[in-house]
Design an enzyme around this catalytic site. Structure first.
Site, PDB file in Angstrom:
ATOM      1  N   ASP A  53     -27.901  -3.015  -4.757  1.00 35.07           N
ATOM      2  CA  ASP A  53     -27.075  -2.294  -3.674  1.00 35.07           C
ATOM      3  C   ASP A  53     -26.480  -2.883  -2.667  1.00 35.07           C
ATOM      4  O   ASP A  53     -27.351  -3.496  -1.813  1.00 35.07           O
ATOM      5  CB  ASP A  53     -27.844  -0.966  -3.448  1.00 35.07           C
ATOM      6  N   SER A 111     -22.628   4.797  -2.539  1.00 29.30           N
ATOM      7  CA  SER A 111     -23.306   4.540  -3.500  1.00 29.30           C
ATOM      8  C   SER A 111     -23.482   5.602  -4.696  1.00 29.30           C
ATOM      9  O   SER A 111     -23.619   5.339  -5.612  1.00 29.30           O
ATOM     10  CB  SER A 111     -24.961   4.128  -2.914  1.00 29.30           C
ATOM     11  N   HIS A 162     -32.804   9.018  -3.854  1.00 25.56           N
ATOM     12  CA  HIS A 162     -31.782   8.136  -3.137  1.00 25.56           C
ATOM     13  C   HIS A 162     -30.760   8.101  -4.202  1.00 25.56           C
ATOM     14  O   HIS A 162     -30.759   8.214  -5.597  1.00 25.56           O
ATOM     15  CB  HIS A 162     -32.158   6.802  -2.968  1.00 25.56           C
ATOM     16  N   THR A 164     -28.352   5.942  -5.633  1.00 28.49           N
ATOM     17  CA  THR A 164     -28.356   5.264  -7.071  1.00 28.49           C
ATOM     18  C   THR A 164     -29.213   5.718  -8.076  1.00 28.49           C
ATOM     19  O   THR A 164     -28.696   6.080  -9.230  1.00 28.49           O
ATOM     20  CB  THR A 164     -28.571   3.713  -6.621  1.00 28.49           C
ATOM     21  N   GLU A 317     -33.000  -0.813  -9.447  1.00 20.50           N
ATOM     22  CA  GLU A 317     -32.235  -1.013  -8.166  1.00 20.50           C
ATOM     23  C   GLU A 317     -32.951  -1.836  -7.115  1.00 20.50           C
ATOM     24  O   GLU A 317     -34.182  -1.664  -6.704  1.00 20.50           O
ATOM     25  CB  GLU A 317     -31.758   0.319  -7.376  1.00 20.50           C
ATOM     26  N   HIS A 326     -26.411  -2.435   6.268  1.00 16.02           N
ATOM     27  CA  HIS A 326     -25.674  -1.674   7.147  1.00 16.02           C
ATOM     28  C   HIS A 326     -26.190  -1.892   8.575  1.00 16.02           C
ATOM     29  O   HIS A 326     -25.361  -1.581   9.367  1.00 16.02           O
ATOM     30  CB  HIS A 326     -26.312  -0.176   6.820  1.00 16.02           C
ATOM     31  N   ASP A 364     -23.205  -2.052  -6.726  1.00 21.74           N
ATOM     32  CA  ASP A 364     -22.421  -0.649  -6.529  1.00 21.74           C
ATOM     33  C   ASP A 364     -21.210  -0.868  -5.673  1.00 21.74           C
ATOM     34  O   ASP A 364     -19.932  -0.384  -5.885  1.00 21.74           O
ATOM     35  CB  ASP A 364     -23.379   0.511  -6.011  1.00 21.74           C
ATOM     36  N   HIS A 365     -21.417  -1.720  -4.564  1.00 21.21           N
ATOM     37  CA  HIS A 365     -20.365  -2.018  -3.648  1.00 21.21           C
ATOM     38  C   HIS A 365     -20.678  -3.342  -2.758  1.00 21.21           C
ATOM     39  O   HIS A 365     -22.000  -3.651  -2.817  1.00 21.21           O
ATOM     40  CB  HIS A 365     -20.284  -0.930  -2.913  1.00 21.21           C
ATOM     41  N   HIS A 517     -19.611   0.141   4.311  1.00 22.99           N
ATOM     42  CA  HIS A 517     -19.033  -0.500   2.905  1.00 22.99           C
ATOM     43  C   HIS A 517     -17.686  -1.038   3.008  1.00 22.99           C
ATOM     44  O   HIS A 517     -16.788  -0.665   3.724  1.00 22.99           O
ATOM     45  CB  HIS A 517     -19.328   0.498   1.724  1.00 22.99           C
TER      46      HIS A 517
END
Length: 557
Positions: A53, A111, A162, A164, A317, A326, A364-365, A517
Site C-alpha cells: 500500500d 486505497s 481497513h 484494502t 497487504e 502519509h 494500490d497507489h 496520494h
C-alpha cells in the site's frame, strides 16, 4: 518459449538428417516432435496478490538502493537481492495506472477504490468498497474463487476492516463503515483465513466495561489489550459468531497462530492496527514479539489454503508503507518496505519451483510523492581521483547528491514520527509546544539531529481556513502551519509529523510533495507460467490487472 525452443531444435535436427534422407521423412520427424511439445500454460490453480500500500516506483527504488548499496545493508548476507527483485528477474515487470477508471472518474485514487478495481476488474468510485462506479455490488475475485470451490485468504498488517482487505470481501458505500464491513465478513463467511489487526470492530460495544463479555472474550483466548476498546455501536460479538456459527479457529497472538491447525482461521492481533515495522524489528531481535510478522501470517495462510485441492486466492497487504508515506516518514517507510519484502520472500520461496501459481506484487497507489534528491546544502569536498581522464582536476560535484551512509542512518531510526509526537504530548495537545520540545523528541529517535531553531516550524499552528463542520479531519479549527501546498496536508494534528519530515529533509536528501496520494503509475511484478505472466509486461490499468488475474484463475473476465 519452451515450445518454440523444442520446435526449433526439432527442425534443425530434421534438416541435418534430411541431407541423407527423403524430404517427406524430414517433415514426418518434425511433425512427430511437434506433437509432443508442451502446450503453453495460460491458466493457474492459485493466485497470490501482494499489495504494498502506497508503494510507488520511488518507494521500490528506496528499498533497492538500501538493499544493494547501503554500507550496513541487512541484505549483505543475501547477495544484496530483495525478494521483489528476484521475482522481477524470474518473471515479468510492468506498470499500472490506478485512478478511478473511466471518463467520469477522478485524477487520484484512494486505497478503497483502487483495491476494489483490482478485486472486481471494474471501475469504482472514490472511497467505495466492493462497488462499481454506479454504486452496484460487484462480485470480487475472492468471492468468485470461493464460489468455484477454491480456498480464500486475506492478510494485512493494518486492520482486517481497513480499505484494502475490505474491498475483497465486503460491499459498502464508504470505507469508514468498518463495523458493517466486519459484520459482512463474518456473515458472508467467504474468507477462510483472515489475519490482521482491528479486533475493535469485532467485539461488543461494552466489551471494555461488561465483565460478562470480558470473561467470554478471555475464555476465547483474547488478551486485555485486544479487547480494551470497541468501535461497534451494538452488542454483537462477531468473534463468538465466527467461532460458533462459521467454524473459525481464533488466534490473538503469535503463539496461537503457530498452534492453529484448522481449515478456517480468524486471527486478530491488535485492537486497531498492528505494531509498526520499527517496533517489530526491535522485538524480533530478541524474539520477544507477541504479534506475528507479516511473513509469519503469510506462511500460515499458505499452509492452510494450499491444502485445498481446488486451489486458492490469497491477498497479502503491507499496509503501513502507506501510513509512513502519509506522514512523510522516510525512516519508518524503509522499515515497512523491508517488512513487506520479508513476506514477498516467503511467497517466492514457496512458489519458485511451481508452475500452477500466479504471483502479482503491486501497489494500490503511491503515497507522499517521495523522492531522494540532490541539494545545495553541505556541498561535497574536493577529492583527488587516480583516473587518467581527470587531467589534473579535482573531483568536486557542484551539489550534494547524497552519501550512501544516509540509507543506513534512515534504517537507524528507532521510532516513528508518531512516537515523536507522543513524546512531545502524550494526549496530542500541541498548542504551546516549542522548538525545544520537538527537537528533543526528534533527536531521541532519529540519527539525523536538529536544533531547536530548525524544529521550531514543527510547533507552529494556524486557523484552519478549510474548516468543514462534522468532517472527520477538517472540523478541526486549528491546523499545524504548512507554508506551501497546504491543501495537500489534510489530516489535522497529524500534519505535525509531516513538518518533522520537512525539518529532517535536507539532511536526509529526501523530498516529499504531499501528505496524500499521487497518480503515479505503480510497478507490477508478475511471476508464474510465462503464458500467464507475459500479459502483465505492459502499461495497464488496475481494472485490466484485475481482469487478467480473474481470467488466469477462473477462466473468465
Amino acid at each position: 518459449m519452451k515450445h518454440i525452443s523444442l520446435l526449433a531444435a526439432a527442425i534443425g535436427a530434421a534438416l541435418i538428417s534430411g541431407c541423407n534422407s527423403d524430404t517427406k521423412e524430414v517433415v514426418k520427424e518434425v511433425e512427430v516432435i511437434k506433437e509432443v511439445a508442451p502446450e503453453e500454460v495460460t491458466s493457474v490453480k492459485n493466485v497470490i496478490l501482494m499489495i504494498g500500500d502506497g508503494m510507488g516506483p520511488q518507494q521500490v527504488g528506496l528499498l533497492e538502493d538500501y538493499a544493494r548499496r547501503a554500507p550496513q545493508s541487512t541484505y549483505n548476507s543475501k547477495g544484496n537481492k530483495t525478494a521483489i527483485s528476484k521475482l522481477g528477474d524470474a518473471g515479468q515487470v510492468g506498470l499500472s495506472l490506478n485512478a478511478p477508471w473511466g471518463n467520469e472518474g477522478s485524477l487520484v485514487v484512494d486505497s478503497a477504490c483502487s483495491a476494489t478495481q483490482l478485486a472486481t476488474g471494474m471501475a469504482s468510485g472514490s472511497e467505495m468498497i466492493g462497488l462499481d462506479n454506479q454504486g452496484n455490488k460487484v462480485a470480487t475475485i475472492l468471492e468468485r474463487a470461493k464460489a468455484k470451490g477454491k480456498a480464500t485468504g486475506l492478510v494485512s498488517d493494518t486492520r482486517l476492516t481497513h480499505a484494502t482487505p475490505a474491498a475483497f470481501a465486503a460491499h459498502q458505500p464508504h470505507r469508514s463503515y468498518e463495523s458493517a464491513i466486519a459484520a459482512e465478513m463474518i456473515d458472508a463467511s467467504v474468507v477462510d483465513v483472515m489475519l490482521s489487526g482491528g479486533a475493535r470492530e469485532f467485539i461488543p460495544s461494552d466489551a471494555a466495561s461488561n465483565e460478562t463479555v470480558k470473561t467470554s472474550l478471555t475464555a476465547m483466548g483474547a488478551p486485555a489489550a485486544i479487547v480494551k476498546k470497541s468501535k461497534r455501536k451494538d452488542s454483537r460479538n462477531l468473534l463468538a459468531e465466527a467461532k460458533d456459527n462459521h467454524g473459525y479457529q481464533l488466534a490473538f497472538n503469535r503463539e496461537q497462530l503457530n498452534a492453529a491447525d484448522g481449515e478456517r482461521l480468524l486471527g486478530l492481533f491488535a485492537n486497531s492496527g498492528m505494531m509498526d515495522a520499527i517496533a517489530y524489528d526491535a522485538c524480533a531481535k530478541t524474539d520477544s514479539c507477541t504479534e506475528p510478522s507479516l511473513r509469519e501470517m503469510t506462511l500460515k495462510a499458505l499452509d492452510i489454503l494450499s491444502k485445498d485441492e481446488d486451489g486458492f486466492f490469497l491477498m497479502v497487504e503491507g499496509g503501513q508503507i502507506d501510513w509512513a508515506g502519509h506522514i512523510n516518514d522516510a525512516g519508518w517507510m524503509l522499515h515497512e518496505l523491508l517488512r513487506f519484502d520479508e513476506a514477498v520472500d516467503a511467497v517466492y520461496e514457496w512458489v519458485k519451483d511451481r508452475n500452477d501459481t500466479l504471483v502479482i506484487v503491486t501497489a494500490d497507489h503511491e503515497t507522499g510523492s517521495f523522492g531522494l534528491s540532490y541539494s545545495r546544502k553541505d556541498l561535497p569536498e574536493a577529492q583527488s581521483l587516480p583516473g587518467d581522464g581527470m587531467q589534473g582536476a579535482d573531483y568536486k560535484p557542484a551539489f550534494n547528491f547524497g552519501s550512501l551512509n544516509k540509507l543506513d542512518r534512515l534504517y537507524a531510526q528507532t521510532g516513528t514520527f508518531y512516537n515523536m509526537m507522543d513524546m512531545v504530548s502524550a494526549d496530542w495537545t500541541f498548542d504551546g509546544t516549542t522548538g525545544d520540545d520537538w527537537a528533543a523528541a526528534i533527536n531521541h529517535y532519529s540519527d539525523f539531529k536538529v536544533t531547536a531553531e530548525q524544529a521550531a516550524p514543527v510547533a507552529l499552528r494556524e486557523p484552519n481556513e478549510y474548516w468543514v463542520d462534522g468532517h472527520s479531519y477538517l472540523s478541526a479549527t486549528v491546523f499545524p502551519k504548512v507554508n506551501d501546498f497546504k491543501e495537500f496536508y489534510v489530516y489535522a494534528d497529524e500534519v505535525h509529523a509531516n513538518l518533522i519530515g520537512r525539518a529532517l529533509a535536507a539532511d536526509q536528501n529526501v523530498v516529499w510533495g504531499t501528505g496524500t496520494h499521487t497518480a503515479a503509475p505503480v510497478p507490477v511484478f508478475a511471476f508464474g507460467p510465462y503464458g500467464v505472466t507475459k500479459q502483465f509486461s505492459t502499461l495497464q490499468h488496475h481494472v485490466e490487472l484485475g481482469q487478467k488475474m480473474a481470467k488466469a484463475l477462473l477462466g473468465e473476465e
